[in-house]
Design a protein around this motif. Structure first.
Motif, PDB file in Angstrom:
ATOM      1  N   TRP A  14      11.153  -4.789  -6.364  1.00 44.13           N
ATOM      2  CA  TRP A  14      11.663  -6.093  -5.912  1.00 44.13           C
ATOM      3  C   TRP A  14      12.843  -5.915  -4.959  1.00 44.13           C
ATOM      4  O   TRP A  14      12.917  -6.542  -3.897  1.00 44.13           O
ATOM      5  CB  TRP A  14      12.066  -6.913  -7.146  1.00 44.13           C
ATOM      6  N   GLY A  17      11.692  -4.668  -1.631  1.00 43.63           N
ATOM      7  CA  GLY A  17      10.928  -5.661  -0.875  1.00 43.63           C
ATOM      8  C   GLY A  17      11.780  -6.783  -0.320  1.00 43.63           C
ATOM      9  O   GLY A  17      11.404  -7.432   0.657  1.00 43.63           O
ATOM     10  N   SER A  20      12.526  -6.637   3.355  1.00 49.63           N
ATOM     11  CA  SER A  20      11.390  -6.281   4.221  1.00 49.63           C
ATOM     12  C   SER A  20      10.705  -7.513   4.783  1.00 49.63           C
ATOM     13  O   SER A  20      10.746  -8.581   4.180  1.00 49.63           O
ATOM     14  CB  SER A  20      10.346  -5.493   3.427  1.00 49.63           C
ATOM     15  N   ARG A  25       6.308  -5.432   3.269  1.00 43.92           N
ATOM     16  CA  ARG A  25       6.286  -5.729   1.847  1.00 43.92           C
ATOM     17  C   ARG A  25       4.883  -5.514   1.269  1.00 43.92           C
ATOM     18  O   ARG A  25       4.709  -4.994   0.175  1.00 43.92           O
ATOM     19  CB  ARG A  25       6.693  -7.194   1.683  1.00 43.92           C
ATOM     20  N   LEU A  28       4.505  -1.907   0.837  1.00 44.23           N
ATOM     21  CA  LEU A  28       5.319  -1.461  -0.294  1.00 44.23           C
ATOM     22  C   LEU A  28       4.571  -1.726  -1.606  1.00 44.23           C
ATOM     23  O   LEU A  28       4.457  -0.850  -2.466  1.00 44.23           O
ATOM     24  CB  LEU A  28       6.662  -2.200  -0.282  1.00 44.23           C
ATOM     25  N   TRP A 198       3.942 -11.001  -4.199  1.00 42.74           N
ATOM     26  CA  TRP A 198       5.391 -10.906  -4.046  1.00 42.74           C
ATOM     27  C   TRP A 198       6.094 -11.987  -4.862  1.00 42.74           C
ATOM     28  O   TRP A 198       7.120 -11.758  -5.496  1.00 42.74           O
ATOM     29  CB  TRP A 198       5.792 -10.978  -2.572  1.00 42.74           C
TER      30      TRP A 198
END
Ligand SMILES: [Zn+2]
Length: 243
Positions: A14, A17, A20, A25, A28, A198
């Protein structure tokens, strides 16, 4: 990195990210889901999507709540999508194991033979979508050979490449077929699995941080202390400390 999302790595993922852009992301998150040592940036987008869908299922379950507005009547639609049904059937690679290598194709236009390949996560990450001629820059990255050699490709040739990319890597876009219960309209909507994932990762990290906060305050434990306690025991202490 371990190849799944766990309590042990979610805060780190987290945090990485947060700074990003969406394309970085996505890579990732895919790298967390990938087998150890596998680089995800040069996978075709369908293979990146497969990793993201697998991670979503494994960490947060198969049911993905989505909202969409009907393009015909404007009604807002709440649907729950089964992540398993979104899995790209055929990964984009024809030559690599499990679609690990982007598939290629050729076309002839303007007296040139152009060899192109499917888009990778690296392509999307490295082209700033707000830059002038970002679309052409992205398409140009797919061109691996031009015969006879030419530095400049006409935009029309790049557009011909663009029209062929979905056939080369059908799972590059995750698409939902939706039906409006109000007016019966049926349409296809793109679903950004990295974006949904995300949101889930952020929620998970926030819940965990709140638990750390509450237990650190109640018992004077450090963050590492709290995170070393199993979720079951942590929930007991959380209830005991507020009860
Ligand atoms: Zn409608």
């Amino acid at each position: 990195m371990p190849h799944r999302l766990t309590e042990a790595n979610v805060l780190e993922v987290w945090e990485d990210g947060l700074g990003s852009n969406p394309a970085a992301r996505s890579l990732l998150l895919a790298s967390v889901a990938a087998p150890a040592g596998q680089s995800v940036a040069d996978l075709p987008l369908s293979a990146v999507n497969s990793l993201l869908l697998e991670m979503r299922c494994g960490a947060f379950g198969d049911a993905l709540p989505c909202t969409a507005d009907c393009p015909a009547c404007g009604d807002s639609l709440d649907v729950t999508v089964a992540v398993g049904e979104l899995r790209p059937g055929e990964a984009g690679g024809g030559t690599g194991e499990g679609g690990a290598v982007p598939a290629t194709g050729t076309l002839t236009a303007y007296g040139m033979t152009v060899t192109y390949r499917a888009l990778t996560g690296r392509d999307v990450r490295d082209v700033d979508p707000t830059a002038p001629r970002a679309r052409q820059a992205l398409l140009r990255r797919c061109v691996v050979d031009v015969s006879p050699p030419a530095d400049d490709l006409p935009d029309e040739v790049l557009e011909q490449v663009a029209r062929r990319l979905p056939g080369l890597d059908p799972g590059a876009d995750t698409v939902l077929t939706l039906n409006c219960p109000q007016c019966g309209h049926c349409w296809e909507a793109a679903l950004d699995i990295a974006d949904h994932l995300w949101t889930d990762v952020s929620g998970y990290a926030h819940r965990l941080l709140h638990e750390v906060h509450a237990l650190a305050r109640a018992y004077g434990w450090s963050e590492a202390d709290v995170l070393s306690i199993s979720p079951t025991r942590r929930h007991f202490y959380l209830e005991a400390s507020t009860g």
